[in-house]
Scaffold this motif. Structure first.
Motif, PDB file in Angstrom:
ATOM      1  N   TRP A   1       0.833  -1.191   0.000  1.00 21.27           N
ATOM      2  CA  TRP A   1       0.000   0.000   0.000  1.00 21.27           C
ATOM      3  C   TRP A   1       0.872   1.247   0.000  1.00 21.27           C
ATOM      4  O   TRP A   1       2.059   1.181   0.308  1.00 21.27           O
ATOM      5  CB  TRP A   1      -0.987  -0.009   1.165  1.00 21.27           C
TER       6      TRP A   1
ATOM      7  N   ILE B   1       1.105   5.363   1.258  1.00 21.40           N
ATOM      8  CA  ILE B   1       0.601   6.370   2.185  1.00 21.40           C
ATOM      9  C   ILE B   1       1.453   7.631   2.079  1.00 21.40           C
ATOM     10  O   ILE B   1       2.497   7.635   1.422  1.00 21.40           O
ATOM     11  CB  ILE B   1       0.587   5.857   3.646  1.00 21.40           C
ATOM     12  N   ASN B   2       1.003   8.684   2.755  1.00 19.20           N
ATOM     13  CA  ASN B   2       1.746   9.950   2.873  1.00 19.20           C
ATOM     14  C   ASN B   2       2.096  10.582   1.524  1.00 19.20           C
ATOM     15  O   ASN B   2       3.211  11.042   1.321  1.00 19.20           O
ATOM     16  CB  ASN B   2       3.021   9.770   3.702  1.00 19.20           C
ATOM     17  N   HIS B   3       1.124  10.649   0.643  1.00 19.85           N
ATOM     18  CA  HIS B   3       1.357  11.254  -0.669  1.00 19.85           C
ATOM     19  C   HIS B   3       1.347  12.773  -0.535  1.00 19.85           C
ATOM     20  O   HIS B   3       0.388  13.354  -0.029  1.00 19.85           O
ATOM     21  CB  HIS B   3       0.270  10.800  -1.651  1.00 19.85           C
TER      22      HIS B   3
ATOM     23  N   TYR C   1       5.840   9.736  -1.989  1.00 24.92           N
ATOM     24  CA  TYR C   1       4.926   8.899  -1.223  1.00 24.92           C
ATOM     25  C   TYR C   1       5.723   7.756  -0.614  1.00 24.92           C
ATOM     26  O   TYR C   1       6.823   7.439  -1.050  1.00 24.92           O
ATOM     27  CB  TYR C   1       3.742   8.387  -2.053  1.00 24.92           C
TER      28      TYR C   1
ATOM     29  N   ASN D   1       4.737   0.817   1.437  1.00 25.62           N
ATOM     30  CA  ASN D   1       4.821  -0.177   2.513  1.00 25.62           C
ATOM     31  C   ASN D   1       4.512  -1.546   1.908  1.00 25.62           C
ATOM     32  O   ASN D   1       3.487  -1.711   1.251  1.00 25.62           O
ATOM     33  CB  ASN D   1       3.809   0.122   3.625  1.00 25.62           C
TER      34      ASN D   1
ATOM     35  N   LYS E   1       9.551  -0.482   4.290  1.00 26.52           N
ATOM     36  CA  LYS E   1       9.080   0.865   3.970  1.00 26.52           C
ATOM     37  C   LYS E   1      10.137   1.590   3.155  1.00 26.52           C
ATOM     38  O   LYS E   1      11.323   1.499   3.448  1.00 26.52           O
ATOM     39  CB  LYS E   1       8.809   1.651   5.252  1.00 26.52           C
TER      40      LYS E   1
ATOM     41  N   ASN F   1      -1.733   4.391  -6.297  1.00 25.05           N
ATOM     42  CA  ASN F   1      -2.299   3.155  -5.792  1.00 25.05           C
ATOM     43  C   ASN F   1      -1.497   1.982  -6.347  1.00 25.05           C
ATOM     44  O   ASN F   1      -1.263   1.907  -7.553  1.00 25.05           O
ATOM     45  CB  ASN F   1      -3.771   3.056  -6.226  1.00 25.05           C
TER      46      ASN F   1
END
Length: 185
Positions: free
Chosen positions: A44, A46-48, A65, A68, A83, A117
């Motif tokens: 996945w 995150i933090n874009h 981004y 993970n 990560k 995505n």
């Protein structure tokens, strides 16, 4: 000075959308976790974060981004999450650009119409890394000062004598075809 009966024009300087563009793209990333992965259990993003800047006849979106990856290792006996922060630069060409805009007043913006995505993740053939396929889409606009030309008339039309009935039953909004409407209204 009075206006002659000929049609005359005036130019009005206004801020307007002078350029638009949209771009869908896919990117492939390779992440090397600390252990050799056996299988991928999940991936996945995150933090874009991103910002838009003018770049010639287009708009550049510069962003980052975090990727993970939840994976198993040691022959599926243990799991861990790897990560990694990924940086990117995406050039969005403008499908429309008003050549008469004042470049010194230009402001650009971009919106992620599809956030990054992960659509596919797999262990690389060598087994030491993970390959991810990411999709993202941006829409960008350039707003600047430009000139609009309007017609000027010296004849005064007394609009109070005109009868406009906007509440009449002559038009029913239920008869509108929603497929014919512009999405940007």
């Amino acid at each position: 000075m009075s206006l002659s009966h000929k049609r005359q024009t005036r130019e009005i300087i206004t801020k307007a959308i002078c350029g638009k563009g949209r771009k869908f793209s896919t990117a492939t990333h390779t992440v090397t976790p600390p252990h050799h992965p056996t299988s991928i259990l999940g991936a996945w993003i995150i933090n874009h974060q991103y910002e838009a800047v003018a770049a010639g006849n287009g708009i550049e979106v510069i962003g980052t981004y975090d990727v993970n990856i939840w994976y198993s290792y040691d022959k599926n006996k243990q799991t861990e999450v790897a990560k990694e922060t990924v940086s990117y630069v995406e050039l969005i060409p403008l499908s429309y650009l008003d050549p008469r805009h004042r470049a010194s007043t230009a402001q650009v913006s971009a919106e992620a119409t599809q956030e990054p995505n992960c659509v596919e993740a797999g262990v690389s053939p060598g087994g030491g890394s993970v390959t991810l396929r990411v999709e993202r889409e941006f829409e960008a606009e350039l707003v600047a000062e430009t000139k609009v030309r309007v017609f000027v008339s010296d004849q005064s039309d007394d609009l109070e004598d005109k009868d406009y009935d906007f509440d009449g039953e002559s038009f029913d909004y239920d008869d509108l075809d929603p497929d014919a409407l512009d999405d940007e209204l």
